[in-house]
Design a protein around this motif. Structure first.
Motif, PDB file in Angstrom:
ATOM      1  N   VAL A  35       0.831  -1.198   0.000  1.00 56.25           N
ATOM      2  CA  VAL A  35       0.000   0.000   0.000  1.00 56.25           C
ATOM      3  C   VAL A  35       0.866   1.249   0.000  1.00 56.25           C
ATOM      4  O   VAL A  35       0.599   2.212  -0.724  1.00 56.25           O
ATOM      5  CB  VAL A  35      -0.946  -0.005   1.226  1.00 56.25           C
ATOM      6  N   LEU A  36       1.917   1.245   0.782  1.00 51.79           N
ATOM      7  CA  LEU A  36       2.798   2.422   0.830  1.00 51.79           C
ATOM      8  C   LEU A  36       3.473   2.655  -0.520  1.00 51.79           C
ATOM      9  O   LEU A  36       3.593   3.797  -0.976  1.00 51.79           O
ATOM     10  CB  LEU A  36       3.850   2.254   1.928  1.00 51.79           C
ATOM     11  N   ASN A  68       0.884   3.973  -2.955  1.00 53.48           N
ATOM     12  CA  ASN A  68       0.598   5.387  -2.687  1.00 53.48           C
ATOM     13  C   ASN A  68       1.702   6.277  -3.239  1.00 53.48           C
ATOM     14  O   ASN A  68       1.446   7.373  -3.729  1.00 53.48           O
ATOM     15  CB  ASN A  68       0.449   5.627  -1.181  1.00 53.48           C
ATOM     16  N   ARG A  79       1.182   6.636  -6.876  1.00 54.61           N
ATOM     17  CA  ARG A  79       0.069   7.563  -7.145  1.00 54.61           C
ATOM     18  C   ARG A  79       0.515   9.001  -6.998  1.00 54.61           C
ATOM     19  O   ARG A  79       0.162   9.857  -7.805  1.00 54.61           O
ATOM     20  CB  ARG A  79      -1.075   7.291  -6.170  1.00 54.61           C
ATOM     21  N   THR A 126      -5.044   0.083 -11.579  1.00 50.74           N
ATOM     22  CA  THR A 126      -5.401   0.861 -10.409  1.00 50.74           C
ATOM     23  C   THR A 126      -5.190   2.332 -10.626  1.00 50.74           C
ATOM     24  O   THR A 126      -5.893   3.158 -10.097  1.00 50.74           O
ATOM     25  CB  THR A 126      -4.483   0.490  -9.232  1.00 50.74           C
ATOM     26  N   VAL A 182      -4.722  -6.505  -8.460  1.00 53.59           N
ATOM     27  CA  VAL A 182      -4.763  -5.115  -8.854  1.00 53.59           C
ATOM     28  C   VAL A 182      -3.413  -4.441  -8.697  1.00 53.59           C
ATOM     29  O   VAL A 182      -2.951  -3.732  -9.575  1.00 53.59           O
ATOM     30  CB  VAL A 182      -5.824  -4.381  -8.000  1.00 53.59           C
ATOM     31  N   ASP A 215      -4.078  -6.102   9.234  1.00 53.06           N
ATOM     32  CA  ASP A 215      -3.891  -4.901   8.425  1.00 53.06           C
ATOM     33  C   ASP A 215      -5.159  -4.068   8.293  1.00 53.06           C
ATOM     34  O   ASP A 215      -5.096  -2.850   8.115  1.00 53.06           O
ATOM     35  CB  ASP A 215      -3.415  -5.271   7.012  1.00 53.06           C
ATOM     36  N   LEU A 216      -6.309  -4.722   8.316  1.00 52.68           N
ATOM     37  CA  LEU A 216      -7.531  -3.976   8.045  1.00 52.68           C
ATOM     38  C   LEU A 216      -8.597  -4.105   9.128  1.00 52.68           C
ATOM     39  O   LEU A 216      -9.581  -3.363   9.106  1.00 52.68           O
ATOM     40  CB  LEU A 216      -8.135  -4.425   6.700  1.00 52.68           C
ATOM     41  N   LYS A 252     -11.509  -1.862   5.926  1.00 50.73           N
ATOM     42  CA  LYS A 252     -11.402  -2.379   4.570  1.00 50.73           C
ATOM     43  C   LYS A 252     -12.388  -1.633   3.676  1.00 50.73           C
ATOM     44  O   LYS A 252     -13.570  -1.574   3.974  1.00 50.73           O
ATOM     45  CB  LYS A 252     -11.729  -3.871   4.574  1.00 50.73           C
ATOM     46  N   MET A 279     -11.321  -2.760  -3.042  1.00 55.39           N
ATOM     47  CA  MET A 279      -9.941  -2.841  -2.567  1.00 55.39           C
ATOM     48  C   MET A 279      -8.979  -1.954  -3.344  1.00 55.39           C
ATOM     49  O   MET A 279      -7.913  -1.614  -2.863  1.00 55.39           O
ATOM     50  CB  MET A 279      -9.436  -4.286  -2.603  1.00 55.39           C
ATOM     51  N   GLU A 280      -9.391  -1.568  -4.531  1.00 54.37           N
ATOM     52  CA  GLU A 280      -8.532  -0.669  -5.301  1.00 54.37           C
ATOM     53  C   GLU A 280      -8.390   0.672  -4.617  1.00 54.37           C
ATOM     54  O   GLU A 280      -7.466   1.423  -4.907  1.00 54.37           O
ATOM     55  CB  GLU A 280      -9.105  -0.462  -6.701  1.00 54.37           C
ATOM     56  N   LEU A 308      -7.896   1.086  -1.507  1.00 52.43           N
ATOM     57  CA  LEU A 308      -7.163   0.946  -0.254  1.00 52.43           C
ATOM     58  C   LEU A 308      -5.929   1.828  -0.255  1.00 52.43           C
ATOM     59  O   LEU A 308      -5.078   1.730  -1.136  1.00 52.43           O
ATOM     60  CB  LEU A 308      -6.749  -0.513  -0.057  1.00 52.43           C
ATOM     61  N   THR A 309      -5.832   2.705   0.743  1.00 56.09           N
ATOM     62  CA  THR A 309      -4.647   3.553   0.813  1.00 56.09           C
ATOM     63  C   THR A 309      -4.037   3.566   2.212  1.00 56.09           C
ATOM     64  O   THR A 309      -2.997   4.179   2.424  1.00 56.09           O
ATOM     65  CB  THR A 309      -4.982   5.014   0.440  1.00 56.09           C
ATOM     66  N   GLU A 310      -4.706   2.935   3.152  1.00 55.99           N
ATOM     67  CA  GLU A 310      -4.238   3.013   4.527  1.00 55.99           C
ATOM     68  C   GLU A 310      -4.474   1.675   5.220  1.00 55.99           C
ATOM     69  O   GLU A 310      -5.509   1.040   5.015  1.00 55.99           O
ATOM     70  CB  GLU A 310      -5.031   4.110   5.247  1.00 55.99           C
ATOM     71  N   VAL A 311      -3.524   1.237   6.041  1.00 60.24           N
ATOM     72  CA  VAL A 311      -3.708  -0.005   6.784  1.00 60.24           C
ATOM     73  C   VAL A 311      -3.441   0.233   8.268  1.00 60.24           C
ATOM     74  O   VAL A 311      -2.817   1.221   8.654  1.00 60.24           O
ATOM     75  CB  VAL A 311      -2.772  -1.137   6.270  1.00 60.24           C
ATOM     76  N   SER A 355      -0.819   3.402   8.715  1.00 66.26           N
ATOM     77  CA  SER A 355       0.328   3.609   7.838  1.00 66.26           C
ATOM     78  C   SER A 355       0.424   5.059   7.372  1.00 66.26           C
ATOM     79  O   SER A 355       1.384   5.434   6.718  1.00 66.26           O
ATOM     80  CB  SER A 355       0.227   2.685   6.624  1.00 66.26           C
ATOM     81  N   LYS A 356      -0.587   5.867   7.707  1.00 63.79           N
ATOM     82  CA  LYS A 356      -0.521   7.277   7.323  1.00 63.79           C
ATOM     83  C   LYS A 356      -0.114   8.154   8.493  1.00 63.79           C
ATOM     84  O   LYS A 356      -0.229   9.373   8.438  1.00 63.79           O
ATOM     85  CB  LYS A 356      -1.884   7.749   6.778  1.00 63.79           C
ATOM     86  N   GLU A 407       5.109  10.063   3.353  1.00 65.48           N
ATOM     87  CA  GLU A 407       4.072   9.187   3.902  1.00 65.48           C
ATOM     88  C   GLU A 407       4.685   7.913   4.474  1.00 65.48           C
ATOM     89  O   GLU A 407       4.323   7.465   5.566  1.00 65.48           O
ATOM     90  CB  GLU A 407       3.051   8.823   2.831  1.00 65.48           C
ATOM     91  N   ILE A 408       5.632   7.361   3.741  1.00 67.51           N
ATOM     92  CA  ILE A 408       6.225   6.110   4.206  1.00 67.51           C
ATOM     93  C   ILE A 408       6.898   6.285   5.564  1.00 67.51           C
ATOM     94  O   ILE A 408       6.754   5.447   6.453  1.00 67.51           O
ATOM     95  CB  ILE A 408       7.241   5.564   3.181  1.00 67.51           C
ATOM     96  N   SER A 429       4.555   6.476   8.556  1.00 69.46           N
ATOM     97  CA  SER A 429       3.846   5.258   8.942  1.00 69.46           C
ATOM     98  C   SER A 429       4.302   4.816  10.328  1.00 69.46           C
ATOM     99  O   SER A 429       5.492   4.720  10.600  1.00 69.46           O
ATOM    100  CB  SER A 429       4.121   4.161   7.907  1.00 69.46           C
TER     101      SER A 429
END
Lengths: 308, 430
Positions: free
Chosen positions: A68-69, A72, A75, A227, A258, B181-182, B202, B206-207, B209-212, B231-232, B267-268, B271
Motif C-alpha cells: 500500500v505504501l 501510494n 500515485r 489501479t 490489482v 492490516d484492516l 477495509k 480494494m482498489e 485501499l490507501t491506509e492499513v 500507515s498514514k 508518507e512512508i 507510517s
C-alpha cells in the motif's frame, strides 16, 4: 546516482517527441544536459516503485502495508507528473503509437512505448536490434542488478509492439525515439554495443529470445496499472474462479491482482527467481511460465529505462 | 551494565518478538521458526549479591508450525509476531502468542513433585491383576527435578483474513484484541469459536485501499479504551462503549506535516510501526521511521515530545527505499516509571531518551562492545564534516544489523535487546 545517460533519454523526450537524424541528436544532447535532476529522480523512483510492486508477490504472501505504501508513492508521482504535464506527453505518445501497433503481445510499459515510437518515427518494418544502453554508467538499482546478474540482454523493438490499451505508461516516460535513433546511428551503435557487451552480453541471441518472450500474457500491463488509470478499471477476475470461491473473502487476492497484475502466480523461491532470469530458451505462452518470462521482460525493460 | 546473551545459529532463530511478564521474572522471546523461549531470572544469591539475577532458559516450546493456505496457494509463516503475557492469577503463567493468522493461549506450569508409591501396576507398566493387590497404598508426593511444561490451552483461529500485527490483553483480564492490516477483533479468552469485529477499515473496493492498521493496544487501566495506529501516521483512540463497531474514533491523533520536509517518502516515514501506552495510561508513544513521539491523550493536535532516533538517515531515504529498509518496523518501549523510552536503530544501535533530563544516549549491542560486567560505551554517529575518533560515519552503518525489538523490565533497570541473531540482556548495577 543519476548519470548523463539517463538524463539524455529524459530530455530527448521532452524536447523532440518525433524526430530523426544526426543533427537532432546533437541538439538533443545539448538540451539533455540542462534537464533537472528532480525529474530524473522522480522517474527513477517511479520505476523502482513499479518494480517493487511487480516483485512483491513472488514470495510468500506479500506484506500489505508495504504494498500500500509503495502504491501510494506511485500515485503521488503520477499526480505530480499529471500536474506538470509530463504525464500527458507520455500518454499522447502512446496513443499515437497505438495506431501503428502491429503485434498482439502486451508487454510492460517501456517496451510498448519504445516499439511504437520507433515505428511511428521511422516507419520501419524490419526489426532492429537495440542493445541495451550501457552508456556512461547508469543508476545502480539493487533490485535490477540482482535480477540481471545472470540475464543476457538484447532488445528487439519493432515487430513486437503490443496492442496495449490506452492506459498510461509510467516508467517509459524517459524513453524517446530520439534516443533510440541516436543509438541506431553507426557510431553510437558501436559505442553502445561495446559498453553493452561489457555488462549484458551480445545482442543477437538476446534479440531472438526477446522476440519469443515478448509474445506474452496480454493482461499484465493493464492489470498492473489498472489501479492508477481511472479510464481503465482493473479487469475482473476469472468468473469461473469467482463462482467457485464466491463464499470466500477473495478481496485480498483481488488487491494482489490489482496491485501486482498477476493472478495465477506460481510460488517461486529466491533461487527459482534467479534461475528463471538466467534461462535463455523461448518460453511457451502459458500462465505457469508467464511470470518467469515477465521477469525476463521486466528485467529488459528496466535496463532500457535505467540504462544498465 | 552487565551483558548476558543467548545465541541463535539458524535463520529460524531470528528473534521476532521480546516481552517481559508483569513481574519481570520471566522474559519471553518468539522467533521466526515459531518457537517460544522463556527465560527466568534467577533469585538473588546471598553469596553473590552483585549477581542481581541472571536470566536463564526456563522453557522452550514450539508455538506455531508453518501452514499452507490452499485457497490462496500461499504459505502461512510460523514466525511469532507478538507475545503478550496475561497477569498471573495462580501458580501457572499464561501467555498469548500469535503468527500471521492464529493466536494461541499457552499455559506454562511447573512440576517439581510427582506422586509415587502406586501398587496398581507392574514394573513394565502393565496393570496388575486386581486380585493380586492386597494392600491399599496411598501414593505420596516425592520431589523431582523441576519440569516446566507448556501446553496450548486455546487456539483462536480463522478470524483474520490479513496478517495479524498486534495482540493486546485488556485490563479486565477477560478479553483481548487482535489486529491485522484492516480489522481488529475482540476475543474472550475462554471462547475460541467466536470473536467480535470492532474495527474494519477495509474499503468496499480494494482498489481504493490507501491506509492499513499497523498496531493496536488496549489502555492499561480503562478496559473500554484502545488505540490503533495507521500507515498514514495517525492514531485513533476508540471507546467500545460508544458503539459495537468502533469505526468512528473518539479521538484522532495526527501531527500536521512539516512542509519543509516534504518528499515522496513523507508518507512512508510517517507510517507508525509501534504504539505503546505509558504505564500510567496518561501518555502513549508512537514510533515512525525516524522518530519517537510522546502524545498526551488529552491533546490530539500534536505530540508533546518528539525524539529523533536517526535523523541522519533523512538524506538517505531513497537508498533506504531501494533496499527496503524504509519499511523496517521498529518497536519502542517505556521503562517502569515512564521516565525513559527506548527504541532500536541500525548497526545494532539502540537509543534511550530520558524525558526528564532531556538526555539521550546511543548504545550498541554487539559481542565486541559488550563484555560481561563491562559498562556499555555510548556511541555516536558522525553526520558530516570531520569524523572524530570512535565515531561512526553514516555510510559505514550496517543496515542489515537492525534492532527492531526491545523490552524493558516493568520495575527494574533491566533491558532486553534483540539483534538479528542474538538476545542481549543488560542490567543496571547501582
Amino acid at each position: 546516482m543519476f548519470p548523463k545517460g539517463t538524463k539524455r533519454k529524459f530530455s530527448d523526450s521532452r524536447e523532440e517527441p518525433v524526430a530523426g537524424g544526426e543533427d537532432v541528436n546533437q541538439s538533443s544532447l545539448a538540451a539533455v544536459r540542462m534537464l533537472s535532476s528532480y525529474s530524473l529522480q522522480r522517474q527513477s523512483l517511479l520505476d523502482m516503485s513499479l518494480i517493487k510492486l511487480q516483485l512483491c508477490h513472488m514470495l510468500v504472501e506479500p506484506n500489505l502495508c508495504r504494498s500500500v505504501l509503495i502504491a501510494n508513492t506511485v500515485r503521488q508521482i503520477q499526480e505530480e507528473m499529471t500536474q506538470d504535464g509530463t504525464w500527458q506527453i507520455m500518454t499522447q505518445a502512446l496513443s499515437a503509437a497505438n495506431a501503428a501497433a502491429q503485434c498482439s503481445a502486451d508487454r510492460l510499459v517501456a517496451t510498448e512505448v519504445l516499439c511504437r515510437q520507433t515505428e511511428a518515427a521511422q516507419g520501419e518494418q524490419v526489426p532492429k536490434p537495440f542493445p541495451v544502453v550501457g552508456s556512461e554508467g547508469c543508476p545502480a538499482k539493487e533490485v535490477l542488478e540482482e535480477e540481471a546478474a545472470a540475464a543476457e540482454v538484447g532488445m528487439t523493438m519493432s515487430t513486437v509492439s503490443p496492442q496495449a490499451p490506452t492506459s498510461y505508461l509510467p516508467g517509459t516516460f524517459g524513453m524517446d525515439p530520439c534516443w533510440e535513433e541516436e543509438e541506431t546511428g553507426e557510431d553510437d551503435d558501436d559505442e553502445e554495443e561495446e559498453e553493452d557487451s561489457e555488462e549484458c552480453g551480445s545482442g543477437s541471441e538476446g534479440e531472438e529470445r526477446e522476440r519469443d518472450s515478448l509474445v506474452e500474457d496480454t493482461r499484465t500491463a493493464e492489470q498492473v496499472f489498472g489501479t492508477f488509470e481511472i479510464k481503465n478499471p482493473a479487469p475482473s477476475p476469472d468468473p469461473a474462479l469467482e463462482e467457485l470461491f464466491s463464499d470466500v473473502d477473495a478481496s485480498y487476492y483481488d488487491l494482489d491482482t490489482v496491485l501486482t497484475g498477476m493472478q495465477s502466480v506460481p510460488k517461486m523461491g529466491p533461487y527459482d527467481l534467479l534461475e528463471s532470469l538466467s534461462s535463455h530458451g523461448p518460453s511457451p505462452l502459458s500462465s505457469s511460465t508467464s511470470c518467469r518470462s515477465d521477469l525476463n521482460e521486466l528485467d529488459h525493460i528496466m535496463e532500457i529505462i535505467v540504462g544498465s | 551494565l552487565y551483558s548476558h546473551k543467548k545465541v541463535g545459529w539458524k535463520p529460524a532463530d531470528i528473534i521476532s518478538t521480546v516481552e517481559f511478564n508483569h513481574s519481570g521474572e520471566l522474559l519471553a522471546t518468539g522467533d521466526k521458526g515459531g518457537r517460544v523461549v522463556i527465560f527466568q531470572q534467577e533469585l538473588e544469591s546471598k553469596n553473590q549479591p552483585q549477581c542481581r539475577g541472571e536470566y536463564n532458559v526456563y522453557s522452550t516450546f514450539q508455538s506455531h508450525e508453518p501452514e499452507f493456505d490452499y485457497l490462496k496457494s500461499l504459505e502461512i509463516e510460523e514466525k511469532i509476531n507478538k507475545i503478550r503475557w496475561l497477569p498471573q492469577k495462580n501458580a501457572a503463567q499464561f501467555l498469548l502468542s500469535t503468527n500471521d493468522k492464529t493466536i494461541k493461549l499457552w499455559k506454562i506450569s511447573e512440576r517439581d513433585k510427582r506422586p509415587e508409591g502406586y501398587n496398581l501396576k507392574e514394573e513394565d507398566g502393565r496393570y496388575r491383576d486386581p486380585t493380586t493387590v492386597t494392600t491399599l497404598r496411598v501414593p505420596v508426593f516425592q520431589p523431582m527435578d523441576l519440569m516446566v511444561e507448556a501446553s496450548p490451552r486455546r487456539v483462536f483461529a480463522n478470524a483474520h483474513t490479513y496478517h495479524i500485527n498486534s495482540i493486546s490483553v485488556n485490563s479486565d483480564c477477560e478479553t483481548y484484541l487482535s489486529a491485522d492490516d484492516l480489522r481488529i477483533n475482540l476475543w474472550n479468552l475462554e471462547i475460541t469459536d467466536r470473536s467480535f469485529n470492532i474495527v474494519d477499515i477495509k474499503p468496499v473496493n480494494m482498489e481504493e485501499l490507501t491506509e492499513v492498521i499497523t498496531a493496536a493496544e488496549f489502555h492499561p487501566n480503562q478496559c473500554n479504551t484502545f488505540v490503533y495506529s495507521s500507515s498514514k501516521g495517525t492514531i485513533r483512540l476508540c471507546d467500545m462503549r460508544a458503539s459495537a463497531l468502533c469505526d468512528q474514533h473518539s479521538k484522532l491523533f495526527e501531527e500536521p506535516e512539516d512542509p519543509s520536509n516534504r518528499s515522496f517518502f513523507s508518507e512512508i516515514i510517517s507510517s507508525i510501526s509501534d504504539v505503546k501506552f505509558s504505564h500510567s495510561g496518561r501518555y502513549m508513544m508512537t514510533r515512525d521511521y525516524l522518530s519517537v513521539k510522546i502524545w498526551d491523550l488529552n491533546m490530539e493536535s500534536r505530540p508533546v515530545e518528539t525524539y529523533q532516533v536517526h535523523e541522519y538517515l533523512r538524506s538517505k531515504l531513497c537508498s533506504l527505499y531501494e533496499n527496503d529498509c524504509i519499511f523496517d518496523k521498529f518497536e519502542c518501549c517505556w521503562n517502569g516509571n515512564d521516565s525513559v523510552v527506548m527504541t532500536g536503530s541500525y548497526n545494532n544501535f539502540f537509543r534511550m531518551f530520558d524525558r526528564g533530563y532531556r538526555q539521550d544516549v546511543t548504545l550498541e549491542a554487539s559481542r565486541e562492545s559488550s563484555k560481561p560486567r563491562s559498562v556499555l560505551k555510548p556511541r555516536k554517529v558522525c553526520t558530516g564534516g570531520k569524523r572524530k575518533k570512535d565515531e561512526i560515519s553514516v555510510d559505514s552503518l550496517d543496515f542489515n544489523k537492525k534492532i527492531l525489538h526491545t523490552a524493558w523490565h516493568p520495575q527494574d533497570n533491566i533491558i532486553a535487546v534483540a539483534t538479528t541473531n542474538n538476545l542481549y540482556i543488560f542490567q543496571d548495577k547501582l
